[in-house]
Scaffold this active site. Structure first.
Site, PDB file in Angstrom:
ATOM      1  N   CYS A   1       0.843  -1.204   0.000  1.00 27.09           N
ATOM      2  CA  CYS A   1       0.000   0.000   0.000  1.00 27.09           C
ATOM      3  C   CYS A   1       0.884   1.262   0.000  1.00 27.09           C
ATOM      4  CB  CYS A   1      -0.951  -0.040   1.176  1.00 27.09           C
ATOM      5  SG  CYS A   1      -2.207   1.246   1.119  1.00 27.09           S
TER       6      CYS A   1
ATOM      7  N   ASP B   1      -9.551  -4.980  -5.741  1.00 31.09           N
ATOM      8  CA  ASP B   1      -9.116  -3.977  -4.761  1.00 31.09           C
ATOM      9  C   ASP B   1      -9.936  -2.698  -4.922  1.00 31.09           C
ATOM     10  OD1 ASP B   1      -7.734  -2.325  -3.051  1.00 31.09           O
ATOM     11  OD2 ASP B   1      -5.762  -3.000  -3.694  1.00 31.09           O
TER      12      ASP B   1
ATOM     13  N   HIS C   1      -7.818  -5.698  -1.217  1.00 29.98           N
ATOM     14  CA  HIS C   1      -6.618  -4.978  -0.800  1.00 29.98           C
ATOM     15  C   HIS C   1      -5.855  -5.698   0.322  1.00 29.98           C
ATOM     16  CE1 HIS C   1      -4.297  -1.261  -0.656  1.00 29.98           C
ATOM     17  NE2 HIS C   1      -4.381  -1.275   0.654  1.00 29.98           N
TER      18      HIS C   1
END
Lengths: 371, 128
Positions: free
Chosen positions: A159, A316, A345
């Protein structure tokens, strides 16, 4: 209540009583389940239990080294540094014994380090990506190299940790980074309609400067609400409904409790970095446009020459695939691969299928390049 | 939908209700996800947030000013004092970190040099 006698002389209850007993048992079970439910929702499970020790600190940031599980002669030569996002705790990488990416990689002979950015206080509200990329990460890596004795190393960024790792790899290509694994990396924000935070942050009325000026650091509750509001029914209702339906299954309960413990552990995000994320990345897409400057240095993606594995989660909703997939055409690496995984995610690394899909692929890709 | 039909059992009313609930939930979830991804939703939440921040800002500033005034009168450090101190501590930490790195480097060089000298001595010793 009347009772009758059986032929053997024992007292038995009339036929209606077992019905009451069943109802009572059912009500008792519901009450027990409600207690279990309340416990799971309001208490913390023990997560991040793999043994580790601190090898470096700076301000709130800490660099951990996990205790190796494999003898030195059988270990991969290059250490692997895990870099997680700055607005969540990194414990999701080591969720619970038996289902932990950290444990999985240690068993496969990796010398593992974890960059924990810590929880920013009011004094850190001015921290920007410049600081994370050019102060904290290089210093931690300097210590990693001296501790491990290896001039080369690998990074796995997830991320915003992947964004920080990409910026570092582009600005310091000669620092010894050999392999870079990007997980759900938010890098390309050219498509403002792709959903996720970018859509909200692109609204004319959304004023990141005012948020930062008001709060200093952006409250964790605000970030958490934003992440959950992207899929409101699933996060605010569905998750709890699913737990209730499968509350008799200890494996499901254990997994849910561990994940909920991580989700509940919300932290603020440094105001300077938030302002930069919304204005320079989300709105102006400076990284891809080639106009991003950190402390006077322009970030040129073509200078990133480490081997790259770009892992994309197909479902995601936080980092839609379009924000990650275009990067491979812009970096200067010769050895680069895009790996698409079915999942969301967090699910691709912490879900029940991670151990069969994502982790083995990361291991096999890295093992071929980590010696 | 197909899966729900296959699982349909006319003698199980709770199963039918459960299917109905699941289908409603799916539809609701899809509708809400689409809603939060619209331009109108983004603009309205942005406006609501901005309005709240703008209206609460003056009160927050007043509270902060009052707090600073009070702390000054009590001769206690304010939030800004603590922040400044924390910044100075971080700068000291960075200097220590640089010193630590230099020490690591020196130790490595000393070890490498002593290792090399031992090797040279060993190679100069006459074989018995």
């Amino acid at each position: 209540m009347s009772t009758a006698q059986s032929p053997q002389g024992e007292q038995t209850h009339p036929k209606s009583v077992p019905g009451y007993a069943e109802v009572y048992a059912e009500l008792k079970k519901i009450a027990e389940n409600a207690q279990t439910f309340q416990r799971l929702v309001t208490t913390d499970a023990r997560i991040a239990q793999t043994p580790k020790h601190v090898v470096w600190t700076l301000n709130k940031a800490r660099l951990f080294r996990y205790v190796p599980m494999v003898p030195e002669e059988k270990r991969h030569k290059l250490p692997l540094l895990l870099v997680f996002a700055i607005m969540n705790r990194p414990h999701v990488l080591d969720l619970r014994p038996g289902h932990s990416f950290v444990e999985y990689m240690l068993k496969r002979g990796y010398d593992l380090y974890l960059m924990d950015w810590g929880i920013p206080g009011p004094e850190d509200s001015q921290l920007r990506f410049d600081d994370y990329v050019l102060d904290y990460l290089p210093r931690a890596i300097r210590k990693l190299k001296s501790t491990s004795g290896s001039p080369q190393f690998n990074i796995l960024g997830w991320c915003l940790g992947a964004l920080i790792s990409t910026l570092y790899a582009s600005l310091r290509p000669d620092d010894g980074l050999k392999n870079l694994i990007l997980l759900t990396a938010p890098l390309d924000f050219s498509d403002k309609t792709s959903g996720g935070f970018v859509r909200w942050a692109s609204a004319r009325q959304f004023n990141a400067d005012r948020i930062v000026d008001t709060f200093g650091n952006v409250p964790g509750e605000m970030i958490d609400y934003g992440a959950k509001a992207l899929k409101p029914v699933e996060n605010f209702v569905g998750s709890y409904l699913n737990l209730w339906e499968r509350i008799d299954n200890p494996k499901v309960v254990e997994a849910w409790h561990a994940m909920n413990t991580w989700v509940r552990d919300i932290i603020p995000m440094a105001g300077g970095a938030y302002r930069q994320l919304i204005n320079e990345f989300f709105r102006e897409n400076r990284l891809i446009e080639g106009t991003l400057v950190l402390r006077g240095e322009r970030v040129d993606l073509s200078r990133l020459t480490a081997n790259v594995l770009n892992v994309i989660a197909e479902s995601d909703h936080i980092t839609p695939p379009c924000q990650s997939e275009g990067i491979v055409d812009r970096i200067g690496s010769r050895d680069k691969e895009v790996f698409r995984v079915r999942g969301g995610h967090i699910g691709i690394m912490a879900g029940s299928g991670a151990e069969k899909n994502t982790w083995p692929h990361i291991d096999s890709w890295l093992a071929a390049r980590a010696d | 939908m197909n899966q729900a039909n296959e699982n349909f059992n006319p003698f199980d009313p709770t199963g039918a209700m459960k299917n109905l609930r699941d289908e409603s939930m799916d539809a609701w979830a899809k509708m809400m996800t689409e809603l939060v991804n619209t331009e109108a939703y983004a603009e309205s939440t942005g406006a609501a947030l901005d309005a709240w921040l703008s209206s609460s800002g003056p009160f927050r500033k007043l509270l902060e000013a009052t707090m600073v005034h009070t702390l000054n009168n009590l001769q206690l450090p304010t939030r800004d004092d603590v922040i400044t101190l924390a910044g100075r501590l971080t700068n000291i930490e960075m200097r220590l970190d640089d010193l630590d790195a230099r020490l690591d480097e020196l130790l490595r060089e000393i070890r490498a040099a002593s290792g090399g000298r031992k090797q040279r001595v060993a190679s100069q010793e006459p074989a018995s």
